[in-house]
Design a protein around this motif. Sequence first.
Motif, short mmCIF file in Angstrom:
data_model
loop_
_atom_site.label_atom_id
_atom_site.label_comp_id
_atom_site.label_asym_id
_atom_site.label_seq_id
_atom_site.Cartn_x
_atom_site.Cartn_y
_atom_site.Cartn_z
N UNK A 99 34.41 -65.59 -26.87
CA UNK A 99 33.59 -65.26 -26.40
C UNK A 99 33.04 -63.85 -25.60
N UNK B 86 31.85 -63.23 -21.78
CA UNK B 86 31.07 -63.17 -19.97
C UNK B 86 31.47 -62.14 -19.42
N UNK C 197 29.99 -60.78 -15.20
CA UNK C 197 29.31 -61.43 -13.79
C UNK C 197 29.18 -59.79 -13.47
N UNK D 207 26.97 -64.60 -10.30
CA UNK D 207 27.38 -65.25 -10.40
C UNK D 207 27.77 -64.60 -12.11
N UNK D 208 28.17 -66.30 -13.32
CA UNK D 208 28.59 -65.78 -14.49
C UNK D 208 27.44 -66.10 -15.35
N UNK E 163 27.37 -65.85 -19.31
CA UNK E 163 27.52 -66.37 -20.97
C UNK E 163 26.98 -64.55 -21.59
N UNK F 88 29.07 -65.43 -28.79
CA UNK F 88 30.60 -65.98 -28.71
C UNK F 88 30.36 -65.79 -30.28
N UNK G 202 27.06 -65.96 -31.99
CA UNK G 202 25.87 -66.69 -30.94
C UNK G 202 25.13 -65.40 -29.71
N UNK H 5 20.15 -64.95 -24.84
CA UNK H 5 18.76 -64.14 -24.99
C UNK H 5 18.81 -62.46 -24.06
N UNK I 5 34.21 -60.06 -19.14
CA UNK I 5 35.61 -60.84 -19.22
C UNK I 5 35.05 -61.27 -21.24
N UNK J 149 35.96 -72.51 -21.48
CA UNK J 149 36.74 -71.25 -21.61
C UNK J 149 38.04 -71.51 -20.95
#
Lengths: 126, 107
Positions: free
Chosen positions: A35, A37, A39, A44-45, A47, A50, A59, A62, A95, A113
């Motif tokens: 994946x 991810x 920030x 915040x984090x 996603x 994937x 995946x 949006x 990340x 994760x």
Amino acid sequence: EVHLVESGGGLVQPGGSRRLSCVASGFTFSSYEMNWVRQAPGKGLEWVSNITTSGSVTNYADAVKGRFTISRDNAKNSLYLQMTSLTVEDTAVYYCARGGDCRNGECRNTAYFHHWGQGTVVIVSS
Amino acid sequence: DMQLTQSPSTLSASVGDRVTITCRASQSVNNWVAWYQQKPGKAPKVLISAASNLESGVPSRFSGSGSGTEFTLTISSLQADDFATYYCQQYNSYSWTFGQGTKVEIK
């Protein structure tokens, strides 16, 4: 020990493109989903994307669908994120994170994760 | 779209305090909920998975609970090393969502 090392970040102009890489070691890369991810500064984090073990299924969130492409090269233990049409909202630490364990055919721990890289910074600015 | 709302956004506490952080989902979720701890400049670290499963190596003062739309992370006795930002995260059908984070500050 699991190691994930991202690279490829930097300063990009709005509308530009960038390719991020993540090199994995310490585990059988081809047996794990992977994946990205991100920030944003002070935020915040989120996603991003994937990819399954073979790379056949991907995946996307949006916010990046149609602009970002995740891929992997299992022979090189490497994960990639091709980013296009970048906007200032894409400025973030990116990340790479290890996902589901698919060593026994059926994937386990897809939901979490457990291992992360140190991140690579992408700044979109003119 | 799934939304996770954490409360409070910021929490001021002292060493030894019992701390509870709540994560509310916009719709009922399965128990594929995790909690992460993140310190400045570092990657997140998973503390709790499957809503209540303590990850290996994580101190037992951390615990997770909840079901449906409400989940909690509790730190039974806050230690100096616990001052950080905490995130909840849920998973459903190859989509992952994080809460906005709760910063635990020194009082």
